[in-house]
Scaffold this motif. Sequence first.
Motif, short mmCIF file in Angstrom:
data_model
loop_
_atom_site.label_atom_id
_atom_site.label_comp_id
_atom_site.label_asym_id
_atom_site.label_seq_id
_atom_site.Cartn_x
_atom_site.Cartn_y
_atom_site.Cartn_z
N LEU A 380 6.39 3.67 -10.78
CA LEU A 380 4.92 3.75 -10.73
C LEU A 380 4.29 2.37 -10.79
O LEU A 380 3.38 2.04 -10.01
CB LEU A 380 4.41 4.61 -11.89
CG LEU A 380 4.67 6.12 -11.80
CD1 LEU A 380 4.23 6.81 -13.08
CD2 LEU A 380 3.95 6.72 -10.59
N LEU A 381 4.74 1.55 -11.72
CA LEU A 381 4.14 0.22 -11.88
C LEU A 381 4.38 -0.65 -10.64
O LEU A 381 3.48 -1.38 -10.20
CB LEU A 381 4.69 -0.46 -13.13
CG LEU A 381 4.26 0.15 -14.46
CD1 LEU A 381 4.99 -0.52 -15.61
CD2 LEU A 381 2.75 0.04 -14.65
N MET A 382 5.58 -0.58 -10.08
CA MET A 382 5.86 -1.38 -8.89
C MET A 382 5.06 -0.91 -7.69
O MET A 382 4.65 -1.72 -6.84
CB MET A 382 7.36 -1.35 -8.59
CG MET A 382 8.22 -2.13 -9.58
SD MET A 382 7.68 -3.85 -9.85
CE MET A 382 7.78 -4.50 -8.19
N ALA A 383 4.79 0.39 -7.61
CA ALA A 383 3.96 0.90 -6.51
C ALA A 383 2.52 0.38 -6.64
O ALA A 383 1.91 -0.03 -5.64
CB ALA A 383 3.97 2.43 -6.51
N ILE A 384 2.00 0.40 -7.85
CA ILE A 384 0.65 -0.16 -8.08
C ILE A 384 0.64 -1.64 -7.74
O ILE A 384 -0.31 -2.15 -7.13
CB ILE A 384 0.22 0.10 -9.53
CG1 ILE A 384 0.04 1.59 -9.79
CG2 ILE A 384 -1.07 -0.65 -9.86
CD1 ILE A 384 -0.13 1.97 -11.25
N SER A 385 1.68 -2.34 -8.14
CA SER A 385 1.80 -3.77 -7.85
C SER A 385 1.75 -4.02 -6.34
O SER A 385 1.00 -4.88 -5.86
CB SER A 385 3.12 -4.31 -8.42
OG SER A 385 3.40 -5.60 -7.95
N ASN A 386 2.55 -3.28 -5.59
CA ASN A 386 2.60 -3.47 -4.14
C ASN A 386 1.26 -3.18 -3.49
O ASN A 386 0.80 -3.90 -2.60
CB ASN A 386 3.66 -2.57 -3.53
CG ASN A 386 5.07 -2.96 -3.90
OD1 ASN A 386 5.99 -2.15 -3.80
ND2 ASN A 386 5.29 -4.19 -4.34
N LYS A 387 0.62 -2.12 -3.93
CA LYS A 387 -0.62 -1.69 -3.29
C LYS A 387 -1.79 -2.63 -3.60
O LYS A 387 -2.62 -2.91 -2.73
CB LYS A 387 -0.97 -0.26 -3.74
CG LYS A 387 -2.17 0.35 -3.04
CD LYS A 387 -1.94 0.51 -1.53
CE LYS A 387 -0.89 1.56 -1.23
NZ LYS A 387 -0.77 1.80 0.24
N LYS A 388 -1.84 -3.14 -4.81
CA LYS A 388 -3.00 -3.90 -5.25
C LYS A 388 -2.79 -5.41 -5.32
O LYS A 388 -3.73 -6.16 -5.58
CB LYS A 388 -3.46 -3.40 -6.62
CG LYS A 388 -3.93 -1.95 -6.63
CD LYS A 388 -4.48 -1.55 -7.99
CE LYS A 388 -5.02 -0.12 -7.96
NZ LYS A 388 -5.59 0.28 -9.27
#
Length: 541
Positions: A380-388
């Motif tokens: 979850l955290l890495m997905a937020i990182s990639n998106k934002k």
Amino acid sequence: MSNALRVLMAQQNFLVGDIPGNTQKVIDGANQARMQQADVVMFPELALTGYPPEDLLLRPSLETRVGQALQRLCDEVRDIYLVVGYPRMRDGKLYNMAGVIHNGQLLGEYAKQCLPNYQVFDEKRYFSEGDQPLVVPINGVPVALTVCEDIWHPGPALQAREAGAQLMLNINASPFHIDKPRHRTELLRERARQAGCPILYVNMVGGQDELVFDGGSKVVDVAGELLFSGDHFQEADYLVEFDSASGRLSCAHPSEPHPTLEQSVYNALVLGVRDYVNKNGFKGVVLGLSGGIDSALTLAVAVDALGAERVEAVMMPFRYTSSMSLEDAEAEANTLGVQYDVISIEPMFDTFMGQLADQFEGTARDTTEENLQARCRGVLLMAISNKKGYLVLTTGNKSEMAVGYSTLYGDMAGGFDVLKDVPKTLVYRLSNYRNSISPVIPQRVIDRPPSAELAPDQTDQDSLPDYDVLDRILELYVECDYSADAIIAEGFDETDVKRVIWLVDINEYKRRQAPVGVRITQRGFGRDRRYPITSGWKAGV
């Protein structure tokens, strides 16, 4: 006749590899110094390349780029003596140089003589040693140059004395660790007495990967008395006047006291986060806020480093997450004013378990299921990182990293570990220190027993010794290189010692894959400590 010399010490923050940008920063600083009627401006060690440039020093274009930078300085800096550090080839050898430039002329170069090759330093990989002093007359005053490690050894100071120096300018890129400011002061006092002249010590400031340079520039007189100590962890300029006839020094700024341990470590963490995020171009940071003390302290550091508007906290509860954790995480997020979201990992965990049902059939529940929870959060955290475009801050402390109390690709998933070199006992001290400034971490977070909350009623001490005991064993083994027998002789339980050392040794593979983090001790997990992953070494003796 009195010869007064006004020297401005430029305690500046440089970006490794940005030679044009660093050169412009030097030019701007020299212009500012001239406006303050300084005769000399001195910048830190390797200011043109930043420190440490590591294998950038091996690039074939380095010499051309540094040569172009020096030509710019000769062309654009006028009516002031400029002392600056840079790498330079001479007779086929690379040296760590300090140069003196005045009105378009490179008046002299000093090659660093004492090359550190211990702890985080490996200068002998790149540089050759100089062997000659440099004393340059400036306004009638014989001024000696030395570079950083030279001041830690008597030889260069004695050379300067024999060459007739009345004042020494020492340029530095000296990284921080606990108690380093006091050690520097003691050393400078001794060296000034040996050199028979005052020393002006300017140090770099700023974060560079795991290293933090803390500034704290100093002035020591010929008798070894500390006349001035500058700010730590921030850029600053300090104007010093030296009267060669009387030997008197005067500083235009009040001296700053040495920071306390908690203050210095906390400020080092803040600066390390700020520079890593900003110098690498991240928009902000995101972290998992669990309701525990490690993530609570990490959030406080992140907000102090970047501002609340650039920080996002995500609570990712599971069936074992207590209502206390949910309440405390939300309370801190609201107090600090960060964006705060709650995303349950229960649905994705159940999906994983469904897909793995055939693989797990006939097996008992164990740490596999606990690790899967952590890995759901990491995804979850890495997905937020990639998106934002946000950097993920991990929250593991040194005690946990030492014994492998962490999940690879789970809570270790991220780009920067703020507490990587902070033992758990110090985490508590830093949390109380931060709350003494303004209360941001709920007291219940500090008081409650620490838990990963990956299983019912779980606490850290179910599988680890008390942190007071664990941290002392780790300090002796990791930082002091004690054997198991030597640690046991200090009065620790043999079973605890051997188990802790075994955990440290077998978890090297995890640490090798861990994010970089701020170094605050004399032996961190990173550049300081390079142990093999595959090893038959036994630590008992």
